[in-house]
Design a protein around this motif. Structure first.
Motif, PDB file in Angstrom:
ATOM      1  N   VAL A  99       4.866  13.774   6.269  1.00 11.75           N
ATOM      2  CA  VAL A  99       3.565  13.940   6.414  1.00 11.75           C
ATOM      3  C   VAL A  99       2.846  13.748   5.082  1.00 11.75           C
ATOM      4  N   GLY A 100       1.648  13.248   5.156  1.00  5.74           N
ATOM      5  CA  GLY A 100       0.988  12.837   4.020  1.00  5.74           C
ATOM      6  C   GLY A 100       0.330  14.428   3.591  1.00  5.74           C
ATOM      7  N   ASN A 101       1.319  15.070   2.326  1.00  4.21           N
ATOM      8  CA  ASN A 101       0.683  16.214   1.973  1.00  4.21           C
ATOM      9  C   ASN A 101       1.497  16.401   0.482  1.00  4.21           C
TER      10      ASN A 101
ATOM     11  N   VAL B  24       7.315  10.805   0.048  1.00  7.15           N
ATOM     12  CA  VAL B  24       6.492  11.895   0.083  1.00  7.15           C
ATOM     13  C   VAL B  24       5.179  11.539  -0.560  1.00  7.15           C
ATOM     14  N   SER B  25       3.961  12.000  -0.357  1.00  8.60           N
ATOM     15  CA  SER B  25       2.675  11.648  -1.003  1.00  8.60           C
ATOM     16  C   SER B  25       1.446  12.301  -0.340  1.00  8.60           C
ATOM     17  N   SER B  26       0.381  12.294  -1.073  1.00 12.29           N
ATOM     18  CA  SER B  26      -0.803  12.669  -0.403  1.00 12.29           C
ATOM     19  C   SER B  26      -1.238  11.655   0.906  1.00 12.29           C
ATOM     20  N   PRO B  27      -2.053  11.983   1.758  1.00 15.36           N
ATOM     21  CA  PRO B  27      -2.532  11.061   2.842  1.00 15.36           C
ATOM     22  C   PRO B  27      -3.114  10.035   2.306  1.00 15.36           C
ATOM     23  N   GLY B  28      -2.804   8.786   2.918  1.00 12.73           N
ATOM     24  CA  GLY B  28      -3.541   7.228   2.546  1.00 12.73           C
ATOM     25  C   GLY B  28      -2.836   6.888   1.216  1.00 12.73           C
ATOM     26  N   SER B  29      -1.909   7.390   0.787  1.00 16.67           N
ATOM     27  CA  SER B  29      -1.604   6.734  -0.680  1.00 16.67           C
ATOM     28  C   SER B  29      -0.904   5.256  -0.546  1.00 16.67           C
ATOM     29  N   GLY B  30      -0.690   4.909   0.709  1.00 14.47           N
ATOM     30  CA  GLY B  30       0.155   3.641   1.055  1.00 14.47           C
ATOM     31  C   GLY B  30       1.624   3.511   1.371  1.00 14.47           C
ATOM     32  N   LYS B  31       2.025   4.667   1.781  1.00 19.86           N
ATOM     33  CA  LYS B  31       3.521   4.738   2.163  1.00 19.86           C
ATOM     34  C   LYS B  31       3.796   3.698   3.614  1.00 19.86           C
ATOM     35  N   THR B  32       3.040   3.755   4.476  1.00 19.70           N
ATOM     36  CA  THR B  32       3.544   3.034   5.638  1.00 19.70           C
ATOM     37  C   THR B  32       3.331   1.347   5.230  1.00 19.70           C
ATOM     38  N   THR B  33       2.217   1.134   4.399  1.00 17.07           N
ATOM     39  CA  THR B  33       1.934  -0.461   3.977  1.00 17.07           C
ATOM     40  C   THR B  33       3.245  -0.673   3.088  1.00 17.07           C
ATOM     41  N   LEU B  34       3.497   0.387   2.129  1.00 18.03           N
ATOM     42  CA  LEU B  34       4.856  -0.135   1.380  1.00 18.03           C
ATOM     43  C   LEU B  34       6.130  -0.187   2.125  1.00 18.03           C
TER      44      LEU B  34
ATOM     45  N   LEU C 157       3.523  -0.471  -8.894  1.00 25.08           N
ATOM     46  CA  LEU C 157       3.634  -1.507  -7.757  1.00 25.08           C
ATOM     47  C   LEU C 157       2.334  -1.765  -7.081  1.00 25.08           C
ATOM     48  N   SER C 158       2.244  -2.978  -6.214  1.00 23.77           N
ATOM     49  CA  SER C 158       1.138  -3.156  -5.170  1.00 23.77           C
ATOM     50  C   SER C 158       1.870  -3.748  -3.930  1.00 23.77           C
ATOM     51  N   SER C 159       1.487  -3.189  -3.106  1.00 25.24           N
ATOM     52  CA  SER C 159       1.999  -3.809  -1.521  1.00 25.24           C
ATOM     53  C   SER C 159       1.156  -4.976  -1.322  1.00 25.24           C
ATOM     54  N   THR C 160      -0.044  -5.009  -1.800  1.00 28.76           N
ATOM     55  CA  THR C 160      -1.018  -6.007  -1.536  1.00 28.76           C
ATOM     56  C   THR C 160      -0.556  -7.351  -2.156  1.00 28.76           C
TER      57      THR C 160
ATOM     58  N   GLU D  16       4.492   2.342  15.054  1.00 25.81           N
ATOM     59  CA  GLU D  16       4.189   0.836  15.779  1.00 25.81           C
ATOM     60  C   GLU D  16       4.092  -0.054  14.796  1.00 25.81           C
ATOM     61  N   ARG D  17       3.568   0.374  13.414  1.00 25.01           N
ATOM     62  CA  ARG D  17       3.275  -0.768  12.498  1.00 25.01           C
ATOM     63  C   ARG D  17       4.690  -1.122  11.786  1.00 25.01           C
ATOM     64  N   ILE D  18       5.658  -0.253  11.816  1.00 25.12           N
ATOM     65  CA  ILE D  18       6.890  -0.480  11.377  1.00 25.12           C
ATOM     66  C   ILE D  18       7.844  -1.541  12.495  1.00 25.12           C
TER      67      ILE D  18
ATOM     68  N   ASP E  44      -2.921  -3.083  -7.977  1.00 28.38           N
ATOM     69  CA  ASP E  44      -4.016  -4.073  -7.825  1.00 28.38           C
ATOM     70  C   ASP E  44      -5.622  -3.764  -7.813  1.00 28.38           C
ATOM     71  N   LEU E  45      -5.661  -2.492  -7.552  1.00 27.00           N
ATOM     72  CA  LEU E  45      -7.213  -1.897  -7.694  1.00 27.00           C
ATOM     73  C   LEU E  45      -7.536  -1.640  -9.106  1.00 27.00           C
ATOM     74  N   LEU E  46      -6.510  -1.719  -9.937  1.00 26.39           N
ATOM     75  CA  LEU E  46      -6.801  -0.939 -11.290  1.00 26.39           C
ATOM     76  C   LEU E  46      -8.084  -1.525 -11.950  1.00 26.39           C
TER      77      LEU E  46
HETATM   78  N1  LIG Z   1      -5.493  -2.345  -2.498  1.00 27.00           N
HETATM   79  C1  LIG Z   1      -4.441  -1.870  -1.950  1.00 27.00           C
HETATM   80  N2  LIG Z   1      -4.663  -1.190  -0.677  1.00 27.00           N
HETATM   81  C2  LIG Z   1      -3.479  -0.517  -0.299  1.00 27.00           C
HETATM   82  C3  LIG Z   1      -2.212  -0.755  -0.612  1.00 27.00           C
HETATM   83  N3  LIG Z   1      -1.360   0.149   0.011  1.00 27.00           N
HETATM   84  C4  LIG Z   1      -2.058   0.571   0.978  1.00 27.00           C
HETATM   85  N4  LIG Z   1      -3.241   0.134   0.739  1.00 27.00           N
HETATM   86  C5  LIG Z   1      -4.515   0.674   2.025  1.00 27.00           C
HETATM   87  O1  LIG Z   1      -4.415   2.072   1.716  1.00 27.00           O
HETATM   88  C6  LIG Z   1      -4.650   2.668   3.030  1.00 27.00           C
HETATM   89  C7  LIG Z   1      -3.799   3.476   3.572  1.00 27.00           C
HETATM   90  O2  LIG Z   1      -2.576   2.826   3.704  1.00 27.00           O
HETATM   91  P1  LIG Z   1      -1.356   3.615   4.539  1.00 27.00           P
HETATM   92  O3  LIG Z   1      -0.055   2.661   4.291  1.00 27.00           O
HETATM   93  O4  LIG Z   1      -1.784   3.795   5.825  1.00 27.00           O
HETATM   94  O5  LIG Z   1      -1.239   4.859   3.625  1.00 27.00           O
HETATM   95  P2  LIG Z   1      -0.154   6.062   3.977  1.00 27.00           P
HETATM   96  O6  LIG Z   1       0.346   6.775   2.973  1.00 27.00           O
HETATM   97  O7  LIG Z   1       0.942   5.589   5.108  1.00 27.00           O
HETATM   98  O8  LIG Z   1      -1.041   7.182   5.006  1.00 27.00           O
HETATM   99  P3  LIG Z   1      -0.791   8.462   6.009  1.00 27.00           P
HETATM  100  O9  LIG Z   1       0.577   7.947   6.750  1.00 27.00           O
HETATM  101  O10 LIG Z   1      -1.915   8.635   6.688  1.00 27.00           O
HETATM  102  O11 LIG Z   1      -0.456   9.339   4.856  1.00 27.00           O
HETATM  103  C8  LIG Z   1      -4.946   1.322   3.882  1.00 27.00           C
HETATM  104  O12 LIG Z   1      -6.177   1.194   4.118  1.00 27.00           O
HETATM  105  C9  LIG Z   1      -3.983   0.186   3.313  1.00 27.00           C
HETATM  106  O13 LIG Z   1      -4.453  -1.018   3.509  1.00 27.00           O
HETATM  107  C10 LIG Z   1      -2.086  -1.571  -1.939  1.00 27.00           C
HETATM  108  O14 LIG Z   1      -0.843  -1.684  -2.370  1.00 27.00           O
HETATM  109  N5  LIG Z   1      -3.161  -2.008  -2.515  1.00 27.00           N
END
Ligand SMILES: Nc1nc2c(ncn2[C@@H]2O[C@H](COP(=O)(O)OP(=O)(O)OP(=O)(O)O)[C@@H](O)[C@H]2O)c(=O)[nH]1
Ligand SMILES: [Mg+2]
Length: 219
Positions: free
Chosen positions: A121-123, A38-48, A197-200, A76-78, A169-171
């Motif tokens: 869902v990001g919320n 769970v998280s807010s939208p765009g916090s990096g869930k799918t990348t993680l 952590l950092s997925s990057t 699709e990303r997974i 990594d953005l700190l």
């Molecule tokens: N610098 C940095 N950017 C990241 C990291 N993880 C994710 N991002 C970026 O953050 C943005 C959102 O990442 P997503 O993985 O799509 O986030 P999400 O939480 O799955 O988004 P929703 O499913 O839309 O809620 C993308 O532009 C990623 O490239 C990280 O560890 N470091």
């Protein structure tokens, strides 16, 4: 009127809890660990998740259920990693519920001693109240969101047993007070495990993968 709304909410949650218990029992027969991210939208869930399942798939069966209001972009990303994924679109809904997870399980292979990742869902509000049959909720809290989010959305921070402090990594580029963020999490949930952590860069992933293995042992 107020009493009727309350009764309706109680009925919805009771119905959901009933299905969630069924999902939990089913997963337990296979010793499958289910985590609800769970998280807010765009916090990096799918990348993680992409990074996590890529590491996990070598030694455990793994699958992902993706929840989004619209699109199948995250599934699709997974799938690009070779891991099975089912996309659920909630439409006007703001969270996954146990019935959706129950249906999605029919489209996934059994995961004996494996891991089922559920991306909600990001919320930071609605998913807190809905049990999906998971072992625990994992909250992805990105350092771009501001230190005060645990205080503003306490229900979600209380519902999670692990908080992943993401995008570390953005700190160097942010004004993010790590000590204050940790204090805010502790204030609402003193028992939460916290992993920066950092997925990057992969920083913190050893601790995250170790935590998953500890949970698998309990599943
Ligand atoms: N610098 C940095 N950017 C990241 C990291 N993880 C994710 N991002 C970026 O953050 C943005 C959102 O990442 P997503 O993985 O799509 O986030 P999400 O939480 O799955 O988004 P929703 O499913 O839309 O809620 C993308 O532009 C990623 O490239 C990280 O560890 N470091
Ligand atoms: Mg996503």
């Amino acid at each position: 009127m107020h009493t009727r709304v309350l009764q309706l909410e109680q009925d919805i949650l009771a119905g959901n809890n009933h299905v969630a218990a069924h999902v939990r029992e089913h997963l337990a027969t296979q010793h499958t660990l289910a985590l609800n991210l769970v998280s807010s939208p765009g916090s990096g869930k799918t990348t993680l998740l992409v990074e996590t399942v890529s590491r996990l798939k070598a030694h455990r069966p793994v699958a992902v259920i993706e929840g989004d209001q619209q699109t199948s972009l995250d599934a699709e990303r997974i799938r690009a990693t070779g891991v099975p994924a089912v996309q659920i679109n909630t439409g006007k809904g703001c969270h996954l519920d146990a019935r959706m997870v129950h249906e999605a399980l029919h489209d996934l292979p059994p995961l004996p001693r494996g891991v089922l990742m559920i991306e909600n869902v990001g919320n930071l509000v609605c998913p807190a109240g809905f049990d999906l049959g998971e072992q625990t909720k994992v909250l992805v809290f990105s350092v771009t969101e501001g230190e005060d989010k645990p205080l503003k959305y306490p229900d979600m921070f209380q519902a999670a047993s692990l908080v992943l402090l993401a995008k570390c990594d953005l700190l160097p580029h942010l004004r993010f007070d790590m000590a204050r963020a940790l204090a805010c999490i502790r204030q609402v949930n003193p028992d939460a495990t916290i992993i920066p952590l950092s997925s990057t860069t992969g920083e913190g992933f050893d601790a995250w993968m170790d935590w998953i293995e500890q949970q698998c042992a309990k599943a």
